[in-house]
Motif scaffolding. Structure first.
Motif, PDB file in Angstrom:
ATOM      1  N   GLU A 105       0.676  -1.238  -0.018  1.00 20.98           N
ATOM      2  CA  GLU A 105      -0.021  -0.198   0.049  1.00 20.98           C
ATOM      3  C   GLU A 105       0.766   1.354  -0.061  1.00 20.98           C
ATOM      4  OE1 GLU A 105      -0.340  -2.385   2.042  1.00 20.98           O
ATOM      5  OE2 GLU A 105      -1.997  -3.603   1.234  1.00 20.98           O
ATOM      6  N   ALA A 106       1.780   1.295   0.931  1.00 18.90           N
ATOM      7  CA  ALA A 106       2.856   2.454   0.796  1.00 18.90           C
ATOM      8  C   ALA A 106       3.543   2.444  -0.598  1.00 18.90           C
ATOM      9  CB  ALA A 106       3.813   2.106   1.908  1.00 18.90           C
ATOM     10  N   TYR A 107       4.037   1.584  -1.241  1.00 12.82           N
ATOM     11  CA  TYR A 107       4.595   1.747  -2.548  1.00 12.82           C
ATOM     12  C   TYR A 107       3.703   2.213  -3.499  1.00 12.82           C
ATOM     13  CZ  TYR A 107       8.028   0.566  -6.234  1.00 12.82           C
ATOM     14  OH  TYR A 107       8.957   0.644  -7.224  1.00 12.82           O
ATOM     15  N   GLU A 108       2.322   1.454  -3.464  1.00  8.90           N
ATOM     16  CA  GLU A 108       1.308   2.195  -4.580  1.00  8.90           C
ATOM     17  C   GLU A 108       1.136   3.454  -4.161  1.00  8.90           C
ATOM     18  OE1 GLU A 108      -1.932  -0.730  -4.020  1.00  8.90           O
ATOM     19  OE2 GLU A 108      -0.611  -2.226  -4.909  1.00  8.90           O
ATOM     20  N   ALA A 109       1.194   4.231  -3.029  1.00  4.21           N
ATOM     21  CA  ALA A 109       1.146   5.409  -2.789  1.00  4.21           C
ATOM     22  C   ALA A 109       2.051   6.261  -3.236  1.00  4.21           C
ATOM     23  CB  ALA A 109       0.938   5.585  -1.216  1.00  4.21           C
ATOM     24  N   ALA A 110       3.400   5.597  -3.151  1.00  2.84           N
ATOM     25  CA  ALA A 110       4.573   6.404  -3.544  1.00  2.84           C
ATOM     26  C   ALA A 110       4.382   6.389  -4.948  1.00  2.84           C
ATOM     27  CB  ALA A 110       5.503   5.890  -3.187  1.00  2.84           C
ATOM     28  N   GLU A 111       3.964   5.182  -5.869  1.00  2.49           N
ATOM     29  CA  GLU A 111       3.792   5.520  -7.450  1.00  2.49           C
ATOM     30  C   GLU A 111       2.996   6.429  -7.522  1.00  2.49           C
ATOM     31  OE1 GLU A 111       4.657   1.107  -9.015  1.00  2.49           O
ATOM     32  OE2 GLU A 111       3.023   1.243  -7.675  1.00  2.49           O
ATOM     33  N   ASN A 130       8.726  -1.689 -17.990  1.00  7.96           N
ATOM     34  CA  ASN A 130       8.091  -2.650 -17.530  1.00  7.96           C
ATOM     35  C   ASN A 130       8.318  -2.845 -15.993  1.00  7.96           C
ATOM     36  OD1 ASN A 130       6.532  -5.217 -16.996  1.00  7.96           O
ATOM     37  ND2 ASN A 130       8.193  -6.278 -18.134  1.00  7.96           N
ATOM     38  N   ASN A 131       7.375  -2.872 -15.292  1.00 11.01           N
ATOM     39  CA  ASN A 131       7.512  -3.196 -13.728  1.00 11.01           C
ATOM     40  C   ASN A 131       6.883  -4.224 -13.346  1.00 11.01           C
ATOM     41  OD1 ASN A 131       4.805  -2.594 -14.018  1.00 11.01           O
ATOM     42  ND2 ASN A 131       4.796  -0.780 -12.819  1.00 11.01           N
ATOM     43  N   GLN A 132       6.994  -5.373 -14.210  1.00 15.25           N
ATOM     44  CA  GLN A 132       6.725  -6.649 -13.738  1.00 15.25           C
ATOM     45  C   GLN A 132       7.474  -7.754 -13.974  1.00 15.25           C
ATOM     46  OE1 GLN A 132       2.802  -7.498 -15.494  1.00 15.25           O
ATOM     47  NE2 GLN A 132       1.769  -6.382 -13.669  1.00 15.25           N
ATOM     48  N   ARG A 154       9.129  -3.776  -6.853  1.00 19.71           N
ATOM     49  CA  ARG A 154       8.825  -2.590  -6.099  1.00 19.71           C
ATOM     50  C   ARG A 154      10.014  -2.183  -5.322  1.00 19.71           C
ATOM     51  NH1 ARG A 154       3.615  -2.111  -5.407  1.00 19.71           N
ATOM     52  NH2 ARG A 154       2.089  -3.812  -5.555  1.00 19.71           N
ATOM     53  N   ASP A 155      11.211  -2.172  -6.204  1.00 25.53           N
ATOM     54  CA  ASP A 155      12.617  -1.584  -5.928  1.00 25.53           C
ATOM     55  C   ASP A 155      13.042  -0.077  -5.935  1.00 25.53           C
ATOM     56  OD1 ASP A 155      12.723  -1.499  -8.565  1.00 25.53           O
ATOM     57  OD2 ASP A 155      14.519  -2.686  -8.712  1.00 25.53           O
ATOM     58  N   GLY A 156      11.985   0.603  -6.495  1.00 23.36           N
ATOM     59  CA  GLY A 156      12.150   2.000  -6.802  1.00 23.36           C
ATOM     60  C   GLY A 156      12.656   2.322  -8.157  1.00 23.36           C
TER      61      GLY A 156
END
Length: 124
Positions: free
Chosen positions: A10-16, A41-43, A51-53
């Protein structure tokens, strides 16, 4: 805002979402349809989201081919924001590397605004 974006999905998605919102808020009216995000591509092959930034945000212009890549360092106190324009192999990509601090986020906004304000051929 949760500054520890690696702690949860959730925190990573909020940063995105933060970067996406910032990017589109800096657009000139009518330019939003020209940009595709994410560009990179982020998958992983199994469909798991990376989710490495690197990148936390990316976009490419359909009309000019210019692109943007935002990289967030995992060290929350990363010393300095750095940025450059990668023009190797026909690219015209703004790369911004920063930590997750208010001064660096503010500087990143300035850099993005300058880059986007430069029209089709880039800011700087």
């Amino acid at each position: 805002m949760n500054w520890n974006y690696f702690e949860s999905d959730e925190a990573y998605e909020a940063a995105e979402q933060y970067w996406k919102n910032l990017f589109f808020s800096l657009m000139h009216e009518g330019d939003t349809y020209d940009w595709v995000t994410p560009y990179y591509n982020n998958q992983l092959a199994d469909g798991t989201r990376m989710r490495d930034g690197n990148p936390i945000f990316s976009a490419v212009s359909r009309s000019s081919g210019r692109s943007i890549r935002i990289v967030i360092e995992s060290d929350l106190e990363y010393a300095d924001l750095t940025y450059w324009v990668d023009q190797k192999n026909g690219k015209n990509e703004l790369v911004v590397v920063c930590g997750w601090t208010l001064p660096q986020l503010s500087k990143a906004e300035e850099v993005l605004g300058s880059w986007l304000g430069g029209g089709k051929h880039g800011g700087f």
